[in-house]
Design a protein around this motif. Sequence first.
Motif, PDB file in Angstrom:
ATOM      1  N   THR A   1      74.946  10.292   3.269  1.00 54.97           N
ATOM      2  CA  THR A   1      74.598  10.336   1.847  1.00 54.97           C
ATOM      3  C   THR A   1      75.722   9.800   0.984  1.00 54.97           C
ATOM      4  N   ARG A   2      76.912   9.708   1.560  1.00 54.60           N
ATOM      5  CA  ARG A   2      78.074   9.161   0.821  1.00 54.60           C
ATOM      6  C   ARG A   2      78.514   7.836   1.436  1.00 54.60           C
ATOM      7  N   ASP A   3      77.595   7.154   2.140  1.00 53.91           N
ATOM      8  CA  ASP A   3      77.865   5.845   2.753  1.00 53.91           C
ATOM      9  C   ASP A   3      79.019   5.903   3.753  1.00 53.91           C
ATOM     10  N   LEU A   4      79.086   7.018   4.477  1.00 51.33           N
ATOM     11  CA  LEU A   4      80.039   7.164   5.571  1.00 51.33           C
ATOM     12  C   LEU A   4      79.265   7.493   6.838  1.00 51.33           C
ATOM     13  N   THR A   5      79.922   7.330   7.974  1.00 44.59           N
ATOM     14  CA  THR A   5      79.270   7.669   9.227  1.00 44.59           C
ATOM     15  C   THR A   5      80.316   8.066  10.254  1.00 44.59           C
ATOM     16  N   VAL A   6      79.841   8.451  11.429  1.00 40.49           N
ATOM     17  CA  VAL A   6      80.705   8.792  12.560  1.00 40.49           C
ATOM     18  C   VAL A   6      80.492   7.713  13.603  1.00 40.49           C
ATOM     19  N   ALA A   7      81.559   7.173  14.136  1.00 41.03           N
ATOM     20  CA  ALA A   7      81.455   5.930  14.902  1.00 41.03           C
ATOM     21  C   ALA A   7      80.864   6.098  16.296  1.00 41.03           C
ATOM     22  N   PHE A   8      81.073   7.243  16.928  1.00 39.50           N
ATOM     23  CA  PHE A   8      80.723   7.351  18.358  1.00 39.50           C
ATOM     24  C   PHE A   8      79.292   7.868  18.541  1.00 39.50           C
ATOM     25  N   ASP A   9      78.315   7.083  18.080  1.00 43.00           N
ATOM     26  CA  ASP A   9      76.914   7.528  18.086  1.00 43.00           C
ATOM     27  C   ASP A   9      76.224   7.125  19.385  1.00 43.00           C
ATOM     28  N   THR A  10      76.201   8.010  20.342  1.00 44.65           N
ATOM     29  CA  THR A  10      75.521   7.733  21.593  1.00 44.65           C
ATOM     30  C   THR A  10      74.007   7.719  21.370  1.00 44.65           C
ATOM     31  N   SER A  11      73.274   7.272  22.393  1.00 44.11           N
ATOM     32  CA  SER A  11      71.810   7.253  22.283  1.00 44.11           C
ATOM     33  C   SER A  11      71.232   8.657  22.210  1.00 44.11           C
ATOM     34  N   THR A  12      72.029   9.661  22.563  1.00 39.63           N
ATOM     35  CA  THR A  12      71.586  11.061  22.488  1.00 39.63           C
ATOM     36  C   THR A  12      72.021  11.724  21.184  1.00 39.63           C
ATOM     37  N   HIS A  13      72.288  10.936  20.158  1.00 43.07           N
ATOM     38  CA  HIS A  13      72.888  11.444  18.923  1.00 43.07           C
ATOM     39  C   HIS A  13      72.074  12.545  18.247  1.00 43.07           C
ATOM     40  N   ALA A  14      70.770  12.580  18.486  1.00 41.46           N
ATOM     41  CA  ALA A  14      69.926  13.564  17.798  1.00 41.46           C
ATOM     42  C   ALA A  14      70.106  14.967  18.349  1.00 41.46           C
ATOM     43  N   TYR A  15      70.727  15.106  19.523  1.00 39.61           N
ATOM     44  CA  TYR A  15      70.888  16.438  20.114  1.00 39.61           C
ATOM     45  C   TYR A  15      72.223  16.641  20.816  1.00 39.61           C
ATOM     46  N   ALA A  16      73.029  15.594  20.944  1.00 40.71           N
ATOM     47  CA  ALA A  16      74.343  15.737  21.573  1.00 40.71           C
ATOM     48  C   ALA A  16      75.276  16.542  20.683  1.00 40.71           C
ATOM     49  N   THR A  17      76.088  17.390  21.294  1.00 41.49           N
ATOM     50  CA  THR A  17      77.062  18.173  20.531  1.00 41.49           C
ATOM     51  C   THR A  17      78.385  17.430  20.456  1.00 41.49           C
ATOM     52  N   ILE A  18      79.098  17.625  19.377  1.00 41.23           N
ATOM     53  CA  ILE A  18      80.371  16.920  19.210  1.00 41.23           C
ATOM     54  C   ILE A  18      81.398  17.424  20.214  1.00 41.23           C
ATOM     55  N   GLY A  19      81.365  18.717  20.537  1.00 37.98           N
ATOM     56  CA  GLY A  19      82.271  19.212  21.570  1.00 37.98           C
ATOM     57  C   GLY A  19      82.034  18.534  22.901  1.00 37.98           C
ATOM     58  N   GLY A  20      80.769  18.341  23.255  1.00 38.68           N
ATOM     59  CA  GLY A  20      80.461  17.625  24.485  1.00 38.68           C
ATOM     60  C   GLY A  20      80.907  16.186  24.431  1.00 38.68           C
ATOM     61  N   MET A  21      80.794  15.571  23.260  1.00 33.23           N
ATOM     62  CA  MET A  21      81.224  14.186  23.109  1.00 33.23           C
ATOM     63  C   MET A  21      82.740  14.072  23.198  1.00 33.23           C
ATOM     64  N   VAL A  22      83.437  15.091  22.712  1.00 34.44           N
ATOM     65  CA  VAL A  22      84.897  15.132  22.884  1.00 34.44           C
ATOM     66  C   VAL A  22      85.232  15.248  24.365  1.00 34.44           C
ATOM     67  N   GLY A  23      84.540  16.129  25.073  1.00 34.57           N
ATOM     68  CA  GLY A  23      84.805  16.285  26.492  1.00 34.57           C
ATOM     69  C   GLY A  23      84.557  15.026  27.275  1.00 34.57           C
ATOM     70  N   ASN A  24      83.568  14.268  26.855  1.00 36.10           N
ATOM     71  CA  ASN A  24      83.137  13.093  27.592  1.00 36.10           C
ATOM     72  C   ASN A  24      83.802  11.809  27.114  1.00 36.10           C
ATOM     73  N   ASN A  25      84.432  11.835  25.909  1.00 40.88           N
ATOM     74  CA  ASN A  25      84.944  10.626  25.263  1.00 40.88           C
ATOM     75  C   ASN A  25      83.810   9.643  25.025  1.00 40.88           C
ATOM     76  N   SER A  26      82.772  10.116  24.360  1.00 42.35           N
ATOM     77  CA  SER A  26      81.559   9.329  24.163  1.00 42.35           C
ATOM     78  C   SER A  26      81.796   8.137  23.246  1.00 42.35           C
ATOM     79  N   CYS A  27      80.910   7.161  23.413  1.00 44.43           N
ATOM     80  CA  CYS A  27      80.890   5.978  22.560  1.00 44.43           C
ATOM     81  C   CYS A  27      79.434   5.693  22.240  1.00 44.43           C
ATOM     82  N   GLY A  28      79.160   4.642  21.497  1.00 48.77           N
ATOM     83  CA  GLY A  28      77.775   4.370  21.171  1.00 48.77           C
ATOM     84  C   GLY A  28      77.558   2.993  20.614  1.00 48.77           C
ATOM     85  N   VAL A  29      76.374   2.836  20.037  1.00 50.49           N
ATOM     86  CA  VAL A  29      75.918   1.544  19.535  1.00 50.49           C
ATOM     87  C   VAL A  29      76.869   0.983  18.492  1.00 50.49           C
TER      88      VAL A  29
END
Length: 997
Positions: free
Chosen positions: A135-163
Amino acid sequence: MANVRTEPPPPFSDEAAAALAADLGRRIRGEVRFRSEDRALYSTDASNYRQVPIGVVIPCDAEDAVEAVACCREHGAPVLPRGCGTSLSGETCNVAVVLDFSKYHNRVLDIDYGKRRARVQSGTIFDDLRNEVETRDLTVAFDTSTHAYATIGGMVGNNSCGVHSVLAEKMGAGSGRTEDNIHELEVLTYDGLRMKVGPTSEEELEEIIRQGGRKGEIYGKLKALRDKYADLIRERYPKIPRRVSGYSLPQLLPEHGFNVARALVGTEGTCVTVLEATVGLVESPPARALLVIGYPDVFASGDHVAEVLASGPVGLEAVDARLIENMRRKGLHTKELDLLPEGGGWLLAEFGGDNDEDAAAQARELMAKLDKSRNRPATRLLTDPSEQESVWHIRESGLGATAFVPGRQDNWPGWEDSAVPPERVGDYLRDLKALFGRYGYRASLYGHFGQGCIHCRINFDIQTQAGVAKWRSFLDEAADLVVSYGGSFSGEHGDGQARAELLPKMFGEELVQAFREFKAIWDPQGKMNPGKVVDPYPITAHLQAGPDYRPPEVDTHFAYPDDGGSFARAVTRCVGVGKCRMRGGQVMCPSFMATREEEHTTRGRAHSLFEMLHGGPIKDGWRSDQVHEALDLCLACKGCRSDCPVNVDMATYKAEFMAHYYEGRRRPMHMYSMGLIYWWARMASRMPAAANFFMRTEPFAGMMKRMGGIAPQRQMPAFASPTLTGWFHGRAAPDGSSRAADRARVMLWPDTFTNYLTPEPGKAAVEVLEAAGYQVEIPPRPLCCGRPLYAIGMLDRAKKLWRQTLDHLRPLIRDGVPLVGIEPSCVAAFRDELLNLFPDDEDARKLAHRTYMLSEFLRKEGFEPPRLEAKALVHFHCNHHAVMGKDDENAVLDALGLDHRDLNAGCCGMAGPFGFEADHYDVSIKCAERVLLPEVRKAEPDTLIIADGFSCREQIAQTTGRQALHLAEALRMAMRQPAAGNARADGNRRPETGPAE
């Protein structure tokens, strides 16, 4: 190799587990789940691996997690912190106590827009944060394909990346890995130290060491480790954007600010438990344009990655022709595929700008350059957001499109995540394909080509000893290949157990020893997710469906033609990707959306059924009360049949299980009162006034509901007089004359709900079909498809009804007369259950293929209805969505001229008898209150509510007082414009019936 763990997982006895569970129950406020069913739910993830945990703890908050880890430490139990459990490398399954942070510990705590940072709890869903900051024209860069349900803690554990990792790189936020976007972590060590970590200057480092204590000890050892291995770290780590394999030791180097937080990203729960994360935010261009570039093959698309990257896209992905062919075979995104230009390999280049013109201009500039090239590729520029979203759905469906493809061998993860320098993608893919050829493997290729990350699932044979040995040999050669390119075994999914054994090839034995020392600094007792990354279990150990898995051959009611006739294979369809954990935007899984319980996801139920056949923690087979509990809240909505990437059909599996579970047993009363509605309704139709008096008048109604297991809050629907068939056979012929012999015949199906309870939609359908020029017929005697019987598993009765139906309709079937249905769940039964129960019956096949919803039939026949100027909210029945799809219904609504909006509300919660049952009432209402009921309540009185499903209309009527209409009634309303005008004045009322009725 030297880093392979050869001993089996340490045993943890049942007695020790019981004592630990009791102690946890006394000490934490969260949930302690150590039953065999709970353990079964967490025994695997999205990988090839299976390890049954000791138990599961769902902490309420960080303090709960601290106490839980302390309790585990006192009992000597290993710990595995976990988010939504979608790991493809096996790092989120282990013989440990699982800490599931996804249910409670999931709030966005603070957003600092000035510093562009957000602080979140570890269980926070990625999209919850992203949707807020967008809503403020910002985003989070590491948007995996599971972004709708992935937890950020899990993404930290995994070092996730995305589109949009490319976007992060463009905006100066590193490579777009989670590692590059973390500013601070709050972590908990196994020995109880809770602290915040982040970048540390040399002065701060020395001060922390001087202060001593456990934190000073950790920092002192980390400094010593850095100094010991600094030169080797600089030498051996690949210099590519997508290096996820191994621990992130470069973050400890002085040039990276001794960033302890970033060094812990990607450690996969083997070092610490992450409690909170401070995440960096990057600019998100408000406007997007998508340029789809078609090359002759995927290798050519790889050759041109650097050229396209130079034009500055914010995302650069790729798909190949085999992936598209798989989608066509599976019927996935068939309309969306037409948006791709000609080619055999496609790059998806997304451009961002301040406005639509800016974004499109960047894309057109690249198009102009490509047009001048010698081998000019085909291009298509998509500026419409819906079309862009459609193409992104193709890319995000890669995993689903590559697993369980009809007519092909099963595909598995195992080398699905390699990464090389982006400029070398084309050459690497050619060499990789050649390696596939030497081993007789085939794979679709897709992924984040803009950062050199390649995804694929390969037809490994992991079910025989010889196949596993061949797979293991392939992995050695594949590892050598990617190392020769200066690449990484993992560009996104981590090492876990799938790749950790190979790490010496990439880093050398000295750095692998550094990984051991790094883990030991944080976890000297070796209790954090043991056997993953460091001293790992062998790649070929603990395979979920490996050579040791020999499920029993079971006799089944359904044929499972898409799974080779095997129920065991059907329940292994679930690949664990977790899309059923989405909280909206789809139909599956309504009971999870209401309860947020893993047990009530499609995945959880599939795991329960798998473990039932496996005979591990669930040992009672078809008689398992725990599997029954998991399936009890399945609404049989069939949403998973279409929404699940691999088309898990839990409604069918539930029916199968219930049939066996209740064999020779007395069933709950609601199964008799609601499941046998066809027979009860036939009886009631002889004396409808008396039946309605006793079912709808107190105190008789209350007694009847108690006896029948019906929720006291529900009002029983009234039995109609006359029934639809009674009205049809007793009415005057159309236009007062005999039916024209030259009119095309059509059979209208008078389902139980329409015939005996709400005949008005059926009457309207007759009028519409006759107005369209058809001779309408109705079966000569009462028949039923058995729809209410499936969810409760009365399959023998259902098959008898089908045989009866086939016998009586056989002349019409063989004459090619189409059958038009009014009730979506019954039409779905003709299209789905009929073929699954009678796969070899030619008449059944013909009947299934000639059965239509009214909207499908009218659109197929080219019927043009009169216009109806009105607003409408449309709610689709779940079975309609899952089996027939929405396109035809929407096309007819468009042709009507209605200003209509699909509520996309998911399941109404009634789901046939489900919402009437006393034990299910609360969940039924929660499902409905999520979207449907609030939307209906706030609709203007003259807004039409359209819902074809009887149960949907009943839920709306009983909870809002609004009367929803069937599409047939809206069509009739358009045909009777004066009556339609009266009806539109009050959207709660049905239109007045005409004189013919």
